[in-house]
Design a protein around this motif. Structure first.
Motif, PDB file in Angstrom:
ATOM      1  N   ASN A 152     -34.293  25.065  79.657  1.00 22.09           N
ATOM      2  CA  ASN A 152     -34.185  24.235  80.857  1.00 22.09           C
ATOM      3  C   ASN A 152     -34.322  25.015  82.152  1.00 22.09           C
ATOM      4  O   ASN A 152     -34.542  24.433  83.204  1.00 22.09           O
ATOM      5  CB  ASN A 152     -32.842  23.488  80.847  1.00 22.09           C
ATOM      6  N   ARG A 176     -37.505  24.340  84.160  1.00 19.58           N
ATOM      7  CA  ARG A 176     -37.822  23.017  84.705  1.00 19.58           C
ATOM      8  C   ARG A 176     -38.067  23.065  86.206  1.00 19.58           C
ATOM      9  O   ARG A 176     -39.067  22.526  86.688  1.00 19.58           O
ATOM     10  CB  ARG A 176     -36.674  22.047  84.404  1.00 19.58           C
ATOM     11  N   TRP A 197     -45.711  19.584  79.538  1.00 18.11           N
ATOM     12  CA  TRP A 197     -45.808  19.490  80.999  1.00 18.11           C
ATOM     13  C   TRP A 197     -47.276  19.578  81.390  1.00 18.11           C
ATOM     14  O   TRP A 197     -48.064  20.260  80.734  1.00 18.11           O
ATOM     15  CB  TRP A 197     -45.034  20.629  81.653  1.00 18.11           C
ATOM     16  N   CYS A 219     -43.455  16.390  83.430  1.00 16.59           N
ATOM     17  CA  CYS A 219     -43.225  16.256  81.990  1.00 16.59           C
ATOM     18  C   CYS A 219     -43.842  14.936  81.529  1.00 16.59           C
ATOM     19  O   CYS A 219     -43.435  13.858  81.976  1.00 16.59           O
ATOM     20  CB  CYS A 219     -41.730  16.297  81.685  1.00 16.59           C
TER      21      CYS A 219
END
Length: 308
Positions: A273, A276, A304, A286
């Motif tokens: 994460n 992100r 992504w 995403c």
């Protein structure tokens, strides 16, 4: 981390400290016969290099107590090894400079230090020398408290980088996420597939370096005629938060645009994460999420995509 694991690692650090202290004692045999302590030699060296010109700069560069350093500089001045003059920019500071006698006193110490280091290296093969220097750089990078904007640079891969990156990423994934050997197999397959690509106008790899140590990498390779994929993006744990991942992602996007691709994609796991925010800032979205069993873990595969 359990207390037992931490204690075992602490003992390994102590064992290395004992070994290194003993080794350094042998190396500084010449220094032990000189009229200068190790700290005095360090101060003389800084003044010779001109990296510090005031007591404040010396104390900061060498991590010395200001009172102790003041007494040491007074001793140097009494022995006519240095001179002081008031700074025109700051009347509270004195500019320090070695006298000819000071430079003459330090010169044989510098030669001896170089000879001692060469004697260590001469006992090793060329490969052993490179391995030793690489290990020293790693220790420096891990223990040194780098400033937030410590310089990082990107370079092309060299001989041995591909194999090392597979090894390093497998170790990191296992340590951070508990994955099994499946990730190493995956990384090796990805690297082998990339290495067989011959068109460097359509595929590229960047190695991120900081203080001459590898701290990250990213690959871009064709997925189709109009689409490219970013592969095996990683940054060393101690180098995260310094903008290296952002630099690698931006470089990948810029390359994909120049290569004429319409879209750049990447696939990652839900456990990762930390990436992100980097992906979102670079304009990625995403577009797909799917649970899967992989690398000995229950993961969430995320795709992504960034339009170019």
């Amino acid at each position: 981390m359990t207390e037992t694991t931490l204690q075992r690692r602490a003992e390994a650090v102590r064992r290395f400290n004992r070994f290194y202290t003993q080794h350094i004692g042998v190396l500084h045999e010449f220094l032990q016969k000189s009229p200068f302590s190790l700290t005095e030699v360090r101060v003389l060296r800084e003044l010779t290099l001109g990296t510090a010109s005031t007591a404040t700069e010396l104390a900061r560069a060498l991590g010395l107590d200001s009172g102790y350093l003041s007494r040491l500089l007074t001793s140097f001045e009494r022995r006519e090894l240095i001179t002081r003059r008031q700074s025109e920019a700051d009347a509270r500071q004195s500019l320090l400079e070695l006298t000819p006698a000071g430079r003459a006193a330090y010169a044989p110490l510098e030669v001896a230090a170089i000879n001692e280091a060469c004697s260590v290296l001469n006992g090793l093969s060329a490969a052993g020398q490179e391995q030793l220097i690489a290990a020293m750089r790693t220790i420096e990078r891990l223990l040194d408290r780098l400033p937030p904007l410590a310089a990082a640079s990107l370079r092309a891969p060299r001989l041995g980088d591909y194999g090392w990156l597979v090894h390093r990423q497998a170790l990191l994934f296992g340590a951070e996420y508990g994955g099994d050997i499946g990730f190493e197999v995956f990384a090796a397959q990805e690297m082998a597939e990339f290495s067989r690509l011959s068109d460097r106008e359509r595929a590229m790899c960047w190695i991120a370096e900081q203080q001459e140590s590898v701290v990250g990498a990213a690959f871009v390779a064709p997925l189709s005629e109009r689409a490219a994929r970013m592969r095996l993006l990683y940054v060393e744990p101690d180098a995260r938060g310094l903008g290296i991942a952002t630099m690698l992602v931006e470089q990948s996007v810029s390359f994909a645009q120049r290569a004429g691709y319409d879209v750049l994609t990447l696939t990652t796991c839900g456990v990762l994460n930390d990436g992100r925010r980097v992906f979102e800032r670079a304009g990625f979205h995403c577009v797909a999420t799917e649970p899967e069993r992989r690398f000995g873990r229950n993961l969430i595969a995320q795709t992504w995509e960034r339009k170019l």
